[in-house]
Design an enzyme around this catalytic site. Sequence first.
Site, mmCIF file in Angstrom:
data_model
loop_
_atom_site.group_PDB
_atom_site.id
_atom_site.type_symbol
_atom_site.label_atom_id
_atom_site.label_comp_id
_atom_site.label_asym_id
_atom_site.label_seq_id
_atom_site.Cartn_x
_atom_site.Cartn_y
_atom_site.Cartn_z
ATOM 1 N N ARG A 53 -0.563 61.664 6.037
ATOM 2 C CA ARG A 53 -1.382 60.686 6.768
ATOM 3 C C ARG A 53 -0.492 59.756 7.599
ATOM 4 O O ARG A 53 -0.906 59.202 8.603
ATOM 5 C CB ARG A 53 -2.268 59.896 5.780
ATOM 6 N N TYR A 106 -16.905 57.891 30.877
ATOM 7 C CA TYR A 106 -17.352 58.863 29.887
ATOM 8 C C TYR A 106 -18.402 58.218 28.973
ATOM 9 O O TYR A 106 -18.184 57.125 28.447
ATOM 10 C CB TYR A 106 -16.140 59.362 29.098
ATOM 11 N N ASP A 177 -7.651 55.662 30.506
ATOM 12 C CA ASP A 177 -7.975 56.985 29.987
ATOM 13 C C ASP A 177 -7.507 57.979 31.060
ATOM 14 O O ASP A 177 -8.119 58.104 32.119
ATOM 15 C CB ASP A 177 -9.489 57.076 29.758
ATOM 16 N N LYS A 202 -8.811 68.191 26.016
ATOM 17 C CA LYS A 202 -9.062 68.704 27.377
ATOM 18 C C LYS A 202 -7.787 69.345 27.927
ATOM 19 O O LYS A 202 -7.325 70.314 27.377
ATOM 20 C CB LYS A 202 -9.578 67.572 28.262
HETATM 21 N N1 PLP Z 1 -12.280 60.516 27.518
HETATM 22 C C1 PLP Z 1 -12.828 61.403 28.381
HETATM 23 C C2 PLP Z 1 -12.631 61.200 29.851
HETATM 24 C C3 PLP Z 1 -13.574 62.477 27.907
HETATM 25 O O1 PLP Z 1 -14.134 63.330 28.770
HETATM 26 C C4 PLP Z 1 -13.751 62.627 26.498
HETATM 27 C C5 PLP Z 1 -14.555 63.734 25.947
HETATM 28 O O2 PLP Z 1 -15.248 64.422 26.629
HETATM 29 C C6 PLP Z 1 -13.164 61.694 25.652
HETATM 30 C C7 PLP Z 1 -12.433 60.650 26.183
HETATM 31 C C8 PLP Z 1 -13.328 61.806 24.154
HETATM 32 O O3 PLP Z 1 -12.465 62.797 23.676
HETATM 33 P P1 PLP Z 1 -12.719 63.628 22.322
HETATM 34 O O4 PLP Z 1 -13.921 64.467 22.523
HETATM 35 O O5 PLP Z 1 -11.433 64.391 22.173
HETATM 36 O O6 PLP Z 1 -12.905 62.625 21.244
#
Ligand code: PLP
Length: 388
Positions: A53, A106, A177, A202
Amino acid sequence: MKAASLAVHAGRKLEARSPLAPELSPAAVHVFTDLDDYEAVVRGERHGHYYGRNSNSNREFLERAVAELEGAEAGVAMASGMAALHASILALAPRPTTIVATRELYGGTAALLRMDLEPAGYEIAFVDLTDLNAFGHAVNTAGLVIAETITNPLCGVPDIEAIASMGQQRGVPLLVDNTFATPLLCRPLELGAAVVMHSATKYLGGHSDLVAGVVVGDAKLTGTVRARSARVGTPLGPFDAWLALRGLRTLDVRMRRHSENSLALARALLSVDGVVRVHHPLLDTSPSFPVARRLLGRGAGGMMAFDLDGGRDAVQRMIERFQLVRFAASLGGVETTVSYPEITSHRSMTAEERASLGVGPGTVRVSVGIEDPDDIVADFTQALSRSC
Ligand code: PLP
């Protein structure tokens, strides 16, 4: 090393007889024969791992690799992009404050802000970050700013450099992000961001076969994130870390191809009957074009969107006719997929909220893959043809 070479080599130092590819280390715990040695490892005075962990070699390789690619001091890999986002917010704004977040973002992030942070006392202000005047007013009362390098789903590009600098003048940190752009196309820390996070699910992983998140920034801040991640139990498992690092090794070639293919598809869709708008940051019709050209000089990645005349029925017909493209709620894989923000990424918003962003019943988000661009364009063209 340049970014393409870093993608291949970052995160590991090889010595004589090292395995060229990292070994998978699923061990939950390591044994010790010396109590002082154990304490030195726990305190971080000696390098090593003691409990899964807290740290693990596969996770460590991935963390170092993403940090090196982003030009950061350190990184922390977590169980998902959302875990990484949540941890970044709490590290930058540990007490309730006003969070200014990009209006087009998002849906999962919007839901986290509204459903978890607002009830805990945070004020959330959604602002169009491509409008620097609006941001200039909002930043005066902000304690934290959250931006996306390329916004989800309509692919606007805010001027991260200007936003970071306006925030810095008022002591307000910027969290970016960078999931859509990746460090191969944009390195927000160099533009003034305090912290960068990724959904490694992604492009970093790139093969639609893992869920992971990474936070990078300075050593103090990532130390806070790491300690909390260990306390609350959100670290990334070894196999997913192994897979993510394996994916990362081809990030440069993938991002080049994603970028070329998305622009080819965007241009082709401009003349397809029934397509009323195409959203791609590097189309000269995009309101973000001047900023995108400056900040995304190597390409804009694989994300784009378009609006289809005929709403949900037309989208359904297109999905049924696809031969190669698939409908799927994620993005960033080698395969071309479409998603439908109304019921996928932006389902937590009301129809009015989506409409105010320009996301309607005909909006389709595309994650353009690395197939031959002719095949991708041909599949969209035949699926949207009105004659069949
Ligand atoms: N940030 C963006 C731009 C995303 O498209 C996503 C998920 O689609 C996330 C964060 C969240 O990521 P996760 O699904 O790996 O938790």
